[in-house]
Design an enzyme around this catalytic site. Structure first.
Site, PDB file in Angstrom:
ATOM      1  N   ASP A   1      -0.421-110.641  86.625  1.00  0.00           N
ATOM      2  CA  ASP A   1      -0.188-112.166  88.008  1.00  0.00           C
ATOM      3  C   ASP A   1      -1.545-113.306  88.327  1.00  0.00           C
ATOM      4  OD1 ASP A   1      -2.027-109.054  88.494  1.00  0.00           O
ATOM      5  OD2 ASP A   1      -1.906-110.351  90.935  1.00  0.00           O
TER       6      ASP A   1
ATOM      7  N   GLU B   1      -1.634-107.756  91.184  1.00  0.00           N
ATOM      8  CA  GLU B   1      -2.764-107.023  91.304  1.00  0.00           C
ATOM      9  C   GLU B   1      -3.336-107.818  92.703  1.00  0.00           C
ATOM     10  OE1 GLU B   1      -6.602-106.537  92.064  1.00  0.00           O
ATOM     11  OE2 GLU B   1      -6.563-108.112  90.654  1.00  0.00           O
ATOM     12  N   GLU B   2      -3.177-109.376  92.385  1.00  0.00           N
ATOM     13  CA  GLU B   2      -4.162-109.915  93.022  1.00  0.00           C
ATOM     14  C   GLU B   2      -3.403-109.937  94.673  1.00  0.00           C
ATOM     15  OE1 GLU B   2      -6.832-111.759  92.563  1.00  0.00           O
ATOM     16  OE2 GLU B   2      -6.694-111.724  90.488  1.00  0.00           O
TER      17      GLU B   2
ATOM     18  N   ARG C   1     -19.106 -96.997  83.598  1.00  0.00           N
ATOM     19  CA  ARG C   1     -19.858 -95.984  83.882  1.00  0.00           C
ATOM     20  C   ARG C   1     -18.625 -95.230  85.086  1.00  0.00           C
ATOM     21  NH1 ARG C   1     -21.282 -96.051  89.220  1.00  0.00           N
ATOM     22  NH2 ARG C   1     -23.626 -96.087  88.595  1.00  0.00           N
TER      23      ARG C   1
ATOM     24  N   HIS D   1     -11.366-116.739  89.449  1.00  0.00           N
ATOM     25  CA  HIS D   1     -10.789-117.170  90.628  1.00  0.00           C
ATOM     26  C   HIS D   1     -11.643-118.590  90.534  1.00  0.00           C
ATOM     27  CE1 HIS D   1      -9.423-113.027  92.571  1.00  0.00           C
ATOM     28  NE2 HIS D   1      -9.340-112.839  91.345  1.00  0.00           N
TER      29      HIS D   1
HETATM   30 ZN   LIG Z   1      -8.985-111.493  90.490  1.00  0.00          ZN
HETATM   31 ZN   LIG Z   2      -8.400-109.519  87.661  1.00  0.00          ZN
END
Ligand SMILES: [Zn+2]
Ligand SMILES: [Zn+2]
Length: 404
Positions: free
Chosen positions: A92, A150-151, A190, A377
């Site tokens: 997305d 995901e956002e 990590r 972003h």
């Molecule tokens: Zn993002």
């Molecule tokens: Zn992202």
């Protein structure tokens, strides 16, 4: 499409790398095509169509329309092992008007791939293509998950609920995020917490408006809100173990209409971040107690909405070590693998990692010399595309290591 793709007969590392690097023009072409047609969460129709069409072209078995626009591709290796590894990519874009002046600029007004998910999708496609062509180099099954939203509001959870980790059952999952906080040529890996839990709240302070010169007849919502905002900072300072990291941010505050009017209501929105899963619940409770206490002491009332968006991204130590050892080979220099890469940003990869052991890692993608270092972003975000084959190489080598 590449028709004369070299097929390495053995796991010769330099040949694997050369083969993958020869995919660079295709990876760039796919990424740019996706970049031109960005789509918001759960609206990734063109994106999913493009992914499905490529998988079909290469004869890769896949299922579409999972959690609306998600896709899962399944590739079985020819070596004998039962292991199942999942690779996750998100598809997305964001509601941002792109300000880059590049030939592959967004063609959708007000929507932009400003987080690099176009690159994630291209890398996952390149991985699918390479693995399909080289099924003799691994065993077991690789599931490639193309995830929507995901956002926000989050596509990982509905994909899990739709059963993407079952039949065959996934043993481990890996995923990557292109990362402009790290320079090109580095990989952030990590064990343990990589990204933070994200919680959100919205609060309206309900006072009593009136004349700016006659405060005694009012309940000043701005004075109440100011005390709340300051007091919220004491949660991190005084309620959280100083060994743990956490953040409380009030990012929005709206109140009042004129300099001589006492505001009836004040409205604020904020976010909470932390790594330690044991802190779940603490912030909700303390935010409410502080708001209730301060409002009560002023005779004000309040309305509070508080909810959890994503849990923290916690990497499994064993899988993180596998990814770290692969990263060491891919970057070729010891300084190229960076364990100090934690961020208070959030990711719904966390839901997959709650179900099966896995590792999410960062692929450094910034190149300041080419002007490619804007943060994620940002309306001018872009990354160095030479990182794309490096992403494919990471995934392919993880498959070869895990599934053999
Ligand atoms: Zn993002
Ligand atoms: Zn992202």
């Amino acid at each position: 499409m590449v028709s004369t793709f070299p097929n390495p007969s053995s796991v010769d590392l330099s040949r694997v790398r050369l083969s993958i690097r020869s995919l660079q023009p295709q990876l760039v072409e796919w990424r740019r095509r996706l970049h031109q047609k960005p789509e918001l969460g759960f609206q990734e129709k063109l994106t999913a169509q493009f992914v499905s069409q490529k998988l079909q072209e290469w004869g890769i078995e896949h299922q579409t329309g999972i959690a609306q626009t998600g896709i899962v591709a399944t590739i079985r290796g020819n070596n004998s092992t039962e292991k199942v590894l999942a690779i996750r990519a998100d598809m997305d874009a964001l509601p941002i008007q792109e300000l880059n002046e590049v030939p592959y600029c967004s063609q959708h007004d007000g929507v932009m791939h400003a987080c690099g998910h176009d690159g994630h999708t291209a890398i996952a496609l390149g991985t699918a293509y390479y693995l399909q062509q080289n099924r003799d180099t691994f065993g077991g099954t690789v599931k490639i998950i193309f995830q929507p939203a995901e956002e926000g509001p989050g596509g990982a959870k509905p994909m899990i609920e739709a059963g993407v980790l079952k039949n065959p059952d996934v043993d481990a999952i890996i995923g990557l995020h292109l990362w402009n906080n790290l320079p090109l040529g580095t990989i952030g890996v990590r064990a343990g917490a990589l990204m933070a839990a994200v919680e959100l709240f919205r609060c309206t302070v309900l006072g009593k408006g009136g004349h700016g010169a006659m405060p005694h007849q009012t309940i000043d919502s701005i004075v109440v809100a100011a005390q709340i905002i300051n007091a919220l900072q004491t949660i991190v300072a005084r309620n959280v173990n100083p060994i743990d990291s956490a953040v409380v941010t009030v990012g929005e505050l709206h109140a009042g209409t004129a300099e001589n009017v006492i505001a009836d209501t004040a409205w604020m929105r904020g976010t909470v971040r932390y790594f330690n899963p044991e802190l779940k619940g603490l912030f909700h409770q303390r935010v409410e107690q502080i708001i209730a206490g301060i409002c009560q002491s002023h005779g004000a009332r309040y309305d509070l909405d508080y909810w959890s968006l994503y849990p923290p991204v916690i990497n499994d130590a064993t899988i993180a070590e596998l990814v770290r050892s692969v990263a060491q080979e891919v970057v070729e220099t010891p300084v190229g693998v960076v364990p100090e890469c934690q961020t208070m940003g959030g990711e719904d990869m966390s839901y997959f990692l709650q179900e099966v052991p896995g590792c999410y890692f960062f692929l450094g993608s910034a190149n300041p010399e080419k002007g490619l270092a804007y943060p994620h972003h940002h309306p001018r975000f872009d990354f160095d595309e030479t990182v794309l084959p490096m992403g494919v190489e990471m995934f392919v080598r993880c498959v070869e290591k895990f599934c053999n």
